[in-house]
Design a protein around this motif. Structure first.
Motif, PDB file in Angstrom:
ATOM      1  N   LEU A  75      -9.855   0.026   8.938  1.00  0.00           N
ATOM      2  CA  LEU A  75      -9.113   0.235   8.040  1.00  0.00           C
ATOM      3  C   LEU A  75     -10.130   0.635   6.899  1.00  0.00           C
ATOM      4  O   LEU A  75     -10.091   1.351   5.744  1.00  0.00           O
ATOM      5  N   PRO A  76     -11.260  -0.115   6.773  1.00  0.00           N
ATOM      6  CA  PRO A  76     -12.495   0.313   5.816  1.00  0.00           C
ATOM      7  C   PRO A  76     -12.830   1.854   6.036  1.00  0.00           C
ATOM      8  O   PRO A  76     -13.023   2.563   4.613  1.00  0.00           O
ATOM      9  N   VAL A  77     -12.914   2.322   6.980  1.00  0.00           N
ATOM     10  CA  VAL A  77     -13.438   3.779   7.299  1.00  0.00           C
ATOM     11  C   VAL A  77     -12.154   4.877   6.848  1.00  0.00           C
ATOM     12  O   VAL A  77     -12.510   5.469   5.934  1.00  0.00           O
ATOM     13  N   PHE A  78     -10.898   4.423   7.126  1.00  0.00           N
ATOM     14  CA  PHE A  78      -9.824   4.874   6.693  1.00  0.00           C
ATOM     15  C   PHE A  78      -9.804   5.144   4.939  1.00  0.00           C
ATOM     16  O   PHE A  78      -9.765   6.212   4.303  1.00  0.00           O
ATOM     17  N   ALA A  79      -9.945   3.789   4.513  1.00  0.00           N
ATOM     18  CA  ALA A  79     -10.084   4.143   2.889  1.00  0.00           C
ATOM     19  C   ALA A  79     -11.016   4.606   2.570  1.00  0.00           C
ATOM     20  O   ALA A  79     -11.000   5.352   1.415  1.00  0.00           O
ATOM     21  N   GLY A  80     -12.256   4.363   2.998  1.00  0.00           N
ATOM     22  CA  GLY A  80     -13.524   5.251   2.518  1.00  0.00           C
ATOM     23  C   GLY A  80     -13.336   6.483   2.516  1.00  0.00           C
ATOM     24  O   GLY A  80     -13.774   7.340   1.379  1.00  0.00           O
TER      25      GLY A  80
END
Length: 355
Positions: A75-80
């Protein structure tokens, strides 16, 4: 408005494209750990009590945790990278931190999506509107944008987005949990499988596949099982059709059928596109039915795929893999039969008709 929606889709798909390797890496490592645990008769290798067990069980327990670490970055990579797509490198920090916060707040995939969009558009707005003297302009991308972009993003996530999106995510998880048992799981498999087969990598396909992958982190695997079965059914189906009844297909499509079959085995759905475009009115329903029935067959017989891999190299990691493969075969035969019986225009040597 059309341009905005097209850009929005591009930003989200950028996030998805960077997220997928993390999802696959984490899920496969966890899958290896759980298969290893099963060799020793352990079905809950993630449980902390296995740290002090005998043999290789502690190793597989640790391996499962390391896979979970990679999966936790999803999820952090997706948002980033949604933020990166919108605002370039200055948006990365705000997007990543917003994604981590979305994870911590329990907002799930939808919260990470919101975090990426909020971070990206805030940083983009500031980049376009903050003006400093040329002598001080260098601090904008390295200080002002990451610091204040992150600050505004996390404040919005914490105090505005967090609670309602957490409630929405919990409701979605509960609904999906309810759909994962009994006859409801069959309905879920039919819906997800049909969506995956509808546009072969298009927005409806992506919506089903990405949602299914996001639910893996919630411990819900029925949607992923259905999606991974359905992804490869059309490509395998058209490949089989060209082998079964070669005379029905032009020389170009016969060659495309060989490539399509191989693409199916490695988990690529786009191999079916040339065949579908010849006669979409007839072939899209065939794809949808084949994918839906194949997915429902695998799910109803108890197959569980906890990793986001559809290719042959992941089949043995699936729980009850023989019926999983049976579902793929059933769906592929439906598509092959549909292409042979209902397809028209496949015998044309006009290249323009198949591209």
């Amino acid at each position: 408005m059309k341009e905005f929606l097209a850009n929005l889709k591009r930003h989200v798909l950028t996030g998805v494209s960077y997220m997928i390797p993390f999802t696959i890496a984490g899920a496969v490592i966890m899958g290896i750990a759980r298969v290893g645990g099963m060799i020793y008769g352990v079905t809950d290798i993630w449980d902390a009590s296995h740290k002090t067990a005998q043999g290789l069980i502690p190793f597989f327990h640790t391996l499962d945790g390391l896979g979970g670490l990679a999966l936790g970055l999803m999820l952090p990579v997706f948002a980033g990278f949604i933020a990166y797509s919108i605002a370039d490198r200055p948006g990365l920090v705000a997007g990543f931190v917003g994604g981590v916060l979305a994870n911590n707040l329990g907002t799930g995939f939808l919260g990470a999506l919101a975090a990426g969009l909020i971070a990206g558009y805030i940083v983009s707005f500031m980049a376009n509107n903050i003006k400093l003297p040329e002598s001080a302009s260098s601090i904008i991308p390295v200080f002002i944008l990451p610091v204040f972009g992150t600050l505004f993003t996390v404040l919005i996530m914490q105090y505005i987005i967090g609670q309602p999106f957490s409630a929405l995510n919990n409701a979605l998880v509960q609904w999906m949990s309810g759909m994962s048992t009994g006859s409801s799981s069959l309905v879920l498999a039919l819906v997800v499988g049909g969506m995956v087969g509808f546009d072969l990598g298009g927005p409806i396909n992506k919506a089903a596949v990405v949602t299914a992958m996001a639910l893996i982190s919630e411990g819900l695997f029925i949607a992923n099982t259905a999606a991974q079965v359905a992804i490869i059914i059309p490509t395998l189906g058209y490949g089989l059709a060209t082998f079964i009844k070669r005379k029905k297909f032009s020389s170009e499509l016969s060659e495309a059928g060989k490539a399509s079959f191989i693409m199916g085995l490695v988990g690529i759905s786009e191999g079916a596109i040339p065949f579908t475009l010849v006669n979409p009115v007839r072939m899209i329903p065939v794809n949808v039915v084949g994918c839906a029935v194949g997915a429902a067959t695998a799910v109803s017989l108890g197959a569980v795929n906890s990793i986001p891999i559809s290719g042959i190299y992941g089949w043995l990691l699936v729980e009850k893999w023989p019926v999983y493969v049976l579902g793929i075969l059933v769906g592929s035969l439906i598509v092959a039969a549909g292409a042979i019986l209902f397809g028209k225009g496949f015998d044309s040597d006009d290249v323009e008709s198949v591209v």
